[in-house]
Structure formats: C-alpha cells, structure tokens
Design a protein around this motif. Structure first.
Motif, PDB file in Angstrom:
ATOM      1  N   ILE A  70      46.558  40.842  42.568  1.00 44.46           N
ATOM      2  CA  ILE A  70      45.699  39.495  42.210  1.00 44.46           C
ATOM      3  C   ILE A  70      44.276  40.010  42.311  1.00 44.46           C
ATOM      4  O   ILE A  70      43.481  39.641  41.385  1.00 44.46           O
ATOM      5  CB  ILE A  70      45.980  38.210  42.964  1.00 44.46           C
ATOM      6  CG1 ILE A  70      47.377  37.819  42.743  1.00 44.46           C
ATOM      7  CG2 ILE A  70      45.104  37.213  42.826  1.00 44.46           C
ATOM      8  CD1 ILE A  70      47.918  36.591  43.782  1.00 44.46           C
ATOM      9  N   LEU A  71      43.893  40.568  43.392  1.00 43.68           N
ATOM     10  CA  LEU A  71      42.462  41.243  43.406  1.00 43.68           C
ATOM     11  C   LEU A  71      42.095  42.111  42.361  1.00 43.68           C
ATOM     12  O   LEU A  71      40.997  41.925  41.632  1.00 43.68           O
ATOM     13  CB  LEU A  71      42.211  41.789  44.808  1.00 43.68           C
ATOM     14  CG  LEU A  71      42.261  40.976  46.046  1.00 43.68           C
ATOM     15  CD1 LEU A  71      42.092  41.826  47.351  1.00 43.68           C
ATOM     16  CD2 LEU A  71      41.096  40.021  45.849  1.00 43.68           C
ATOM     17  N   THR A  72      43.113  42.950  41.883  1.00 44.58           N
ATOM     18  CA  THR A  72      42.885  43.815  40.643  1.00 44.58           C
ATOM     19  C   THR A  72      42.559  43.006  39.540  1.00 44.58           C
ATOM     20  O   THR A  72      41.901  43.322  38.595  1.00 44.58           O
ATOM     21  CB  THR A  72      43.991  45.030  40.632  1.00 44.58           C
ATOM     22  OG1 THR A  72      44.037  45.694  41.915  1.00 44.58           O
ATOM     23  CG2 THR A  72      43.593  45.865  39.436  1.00 44.58           C
ATOM     24  N   THR A  73      43.391  42.095  39.446  1.00 43.62           N
ATOM     25  CA  THR A  73      43.274  41.206  37.891  1.00 43.62           C
ATOM     26  C   THR A  73      42.008  40.413  38.087  1.00 43.62           C
ATOM     27  O   THR A  73      41.432  40.119  37.076  1.00 43.62           O
ATOM     28  CB  THR A  73      44.658  40.283  38.181  1.00 43.62           C
ATOM     29  OG1 THR A  73      45.884  41.033  38.029  1.00 43.62           O
ATOM     30  CG2 THR A  73      44.587  39.242  36.785  1.00 43.62           C
ATOM     31  N   LEU A  74      41.587  39.981  39.247  1.00 41.34           N
ATOM     32  CA  LEU A  74      40.324  39.172  39.124  1.00 41.34           C
ATOM     33  C   LEU A  74      39.371  40.028  38.934  1.00 41.34           C
ATOM     34  O   LEU A  74      38.258  39.920  38.103  1.00 41.34           O
ATOM     35  CB  LEU A  74      40.191  38.869  40.710  1.00 41.34           C
ATOM     36  CG  LEU A  74      38.717  38.222  41.069  1.00 41.34           C
ATOM     37  CD1 LEU A  74      38.422  36.977  40.498  1.00 41.34           C
ATOM     38  CD2 LEU A  74      38.534  38.112  42.616  1.00 41.34           C
ATOM     39  N   ARG A  75      39.288  41.408  39.241  1.00 44.38           N
ATOM     40  CA  ARG A  75      38.388  42.422  38.897  1.00 44.38           C
ATOM     41  C   ARG A  75      38.187  42.568  37.461  1.00 44.38           C
ATOM     42  O   ARG A  75      37.127  42.593  36.781  1.00 44.38           O
ATOM     43  CB  ARG A  75      38.487  43.782  39.368  1.00 44.38           C
ATOM     44  CG  ARG A  75      37.448  44.685  39.460  1.00 44.38           C
ATOM     45  CD  ARG A  75      37.680  45.913  40.470  1.00 44.38           C
ATOM     46  NE  ARG A  75      38.723  46.869  40.310  1.00 44.38           N
ATOM     47  CZ  ARG A  75      39.809  46.780  41.174  1.00 44.38           C
ATOM     48  NH1 ARG A  75      39.975  45.965  42.390  1.00 44.38           N
ATOM     49  NH2 ARG A  75      40.682  47.673  40.956  1.00 44.38           N
ATOM     50  N   VAL A  76      39.415  42.490  36.686  1.00 39.35           N
ATOM     51  CA  VAL A  76      39.409  42.650  35.118  1.00 39.35           C
ATOM     52  C   VAL A  76      38.621  41.450  34.689  1.00 39.35           C
ATOM     53  O   VAL A  76      38.062  41.295  33.779  1.00 39.35           O
ATOM     54  CB  VAL A  76      40.760  42.792  34.815  1.00 39.35           C
ATOM     55  CG1 VAL A  76      40.605  42.706  33.204  1.00 39.35           C
ATOM     56  CG2 VAL A  76      41.000  44.265  35.093  1.00 39.35           C
ATOM     57  N   PHE A  77      38.853  40.089  35.294  1.00 34.56           N
ATOM     58  CA  PHE A  77      38.493  39.070  34.662  1.00 34.56           C
ATOM     59  C   PHE A  77      37.082  38.765  34.806  1.00 34.56           C
ATOM     60  O   PHE A  77      36.212  38.249  34.243  1.00 34.56           O
ATOM     61  CB  PHE A  77      39.196  37.830  35.427  1.00 34.56           C
ATOM     62  CG  PHE A  77      40.601  37.376  34.802  1.00 34.56           C
ATOM     63  CD1 PHE A  77      40.578  37.266  33.396  1.00 34.56           C
ATOM     64  CD2 PHE A  77      41.675  37.599  35.355  1.00 34.56           C
ATOM     65  CE1 PHE A  77      41.971  37.096  32.693  1.00 34.56           C
ATOM     66  CE2 PHE A  77      43.102  37.133  34.974  1.00 34.56           C
ATOM     67  CZ  PHE A  77      43.074  36.876  33.539  1.00 34.56           C
ATOM     68  N   LEU A  78      36.385  39.487  36.084  1.00 33.97           N
ATOM     69  CA  LEU A  78      35.071  39.400  36.299  1.00 33.97           C
ATOM     70  C   LEU A  78      34.163  40.225  35.241  1.00 33.97           C
ATOM     71  O   LEU A  78      33.100  40.122  34.868  1.00 33.97           O
ATOM     72  CB  LEU A  78      34.942  40.257  37.664  1.00 33.97           C
ATOM     73  CG  LEU A  78      35.156  39.085  38.748  1.00 33.97           C
ATOM     74  CD1 LEU A  78      34.832  39.775  40.135  1.00 33.97           C
ATOM     75  CD2 LEU A  78      34.209  38.101  38.713  1.00 33.97           C
ATOM     76  N   ILE A  79      34.610  41.359  34.606  1.00 31.33           N
ATOM     77  CA  ILE A  79      33.998  42.118  33.614  1.00 31.33           C
ATOM     78  C   ILE A  79      33.416  41.153  32.379  1.00 31.33           C
ATOM     79  O   ILE A  79      32.158  41.301  32.515  1.00 31.33           O
ATOM     80  CB  ILE A  79      35.064  43.196  32.826  1.00 31.33           C
ATOM     81  CG1 ILE A  79      35.818  44.067  33.927  1.00 31.33           C
ATOM     82  CG2 ILE A  79      34.250  43.969  31.640  1.00 31.33           C
ATOM     83  CD1 ILE A  79      36.428  45.081  33.575  1.00 31.33           C
TER      84      ILE A  79
END
Length: 187
Positions: free
Chosen positions: A7-16
């Motif tokens: 979930i944290l990794t996915t959040l990182r992608v959505f932050l881009i």
C-alpha cells in the motif's frame, strides 16, 4: 497482495502526478510543497522495505513494484530539475543517473534469469547513492537557500549531493558490471 508495504509503494506511485502538478502550480510555496511530497514518497520507500521485513510481508508483487515506483518518482524529479535549472551539468548528471538505473535494472533482470541475482545485490555504495540522490532532489526541488531569514543553502547542498550521487551511481554501476562480467561474456 495488499499488505501495508505494498500500500505504501502504491501510495508512492500515486504521489508522482500530485507532486508534479503541485510543483508547477503558480503559488509562492509550490516548489517547497512539492519537495515535501517528494520527501514523503522517499520516506515511504524506506518504510515499505522495513515493514515488509519486520512484519514478514514480503511479496513477489512488492519485490517487483517497489523498485519500479522508486525509478518512476526519481525520474520524474530528475526531469523536473533538468527543466527548472537548465544547466549542462545538472542535465548530464540526471542523464547518467537515469541511464544507470535502466542499465542496472536490466543487468539485475538478466542475472536473475541466469540464476545469478545474488552477485548483483544492492550494495552499500548503491544505498549511499540513493540517499545522496534523494537529499539532492529534495534540495533542488525546494529551491530553498534561505528559510525564515536563516541561510540554509539547500540548493547549493543539493547540487553538491547530486554530483556525489552521480559519482556513486557510475561507481556502483561499474561494480555491478564487474560482478556480472564473467557471466556476460561466457559462451
């Protein structure tokens, strides 16, 4: 698949896209806010790996997606500083950093397919490169030289750290290549 680290990794992608849009907004603290969002993404990179190991939540999806997420956000930030600073040495550094990421990723993939992935594991130099690179990008994205009247020279430090990250990047790439060379030239 939906573990806390993933979930944290996915959040990182959505932050881009969010951090890119914020960076280009026409308001006083846009660049500093974007740098803060980039910092948040960098922190999630550390936390997702730590939590995956600590909670025993390592997954094949996480092993694949985490490095992809890292490269996506770093490349976005590198393109943004190339655009903003428009200098030869920042452009060359960014190109070297992005080229190294592509080269090492391909090398690791090839070595994994050959059953030799242990020989190109992440090294201390690679981790030092990542730390210098992340701090450099935060400083360069923020554009802060003075904060509340206090000189902090964040941009100057960012430029120095970008140069260090570039040297460490090329050095680590050469070490990975050296470790893999005998397998690359084997018949």
């Amino acid at each position: 698949m939906w573990t806390i680290p993933n979930i944290l990794t996915t959040l990182r992608v959505f932050l881009i896209p969010i951090f890119v849009i914020v960076y280009f907004l026409d308001w006083q603290w846009a660049h500093q806010t974007a740098a803060l969002l980039f910092w948040l993404a960098a922190i999630t990179d550390w936390f997702d790996g730590y939590l995956a190991r600590r909670l025993g939540q390592t997954t094949a999806f996480g092993a694949f997606f985490d490095p992809v997420a890292d490269k996506l956000i770093v490349c976005a930030a590198l393109l943004m500083i190339i655009h903003h600073y428009d200098t030869v040495w920042i452009t060359v550094s960014a190109i070297l950093l992005m080229s190294r990421e592509i080269f090492v990723s391909a090398l690791r993939e090839w070595m994994a397919e050959s059953g030799k992935s242990a020989e190109v594991r992440v090294s201390f130099i690679g981790k030092a490169k990542t730390m210098a690179q992340m701090l450099a990008l935060i400083g360069l994205l923020s554009e802060l030289e003075v904060f509340m009247g206090i000189p902090i020279y964040w941009v100057t430090l960012g430029k120095i750290l970008l140069a260090i990250a570039t040297v460490l990047s090329v050095w680590s790439m050469l070490l990975y290549l050296k470790a893999a060379w005998k397998h690359l030239v084997a018949e």
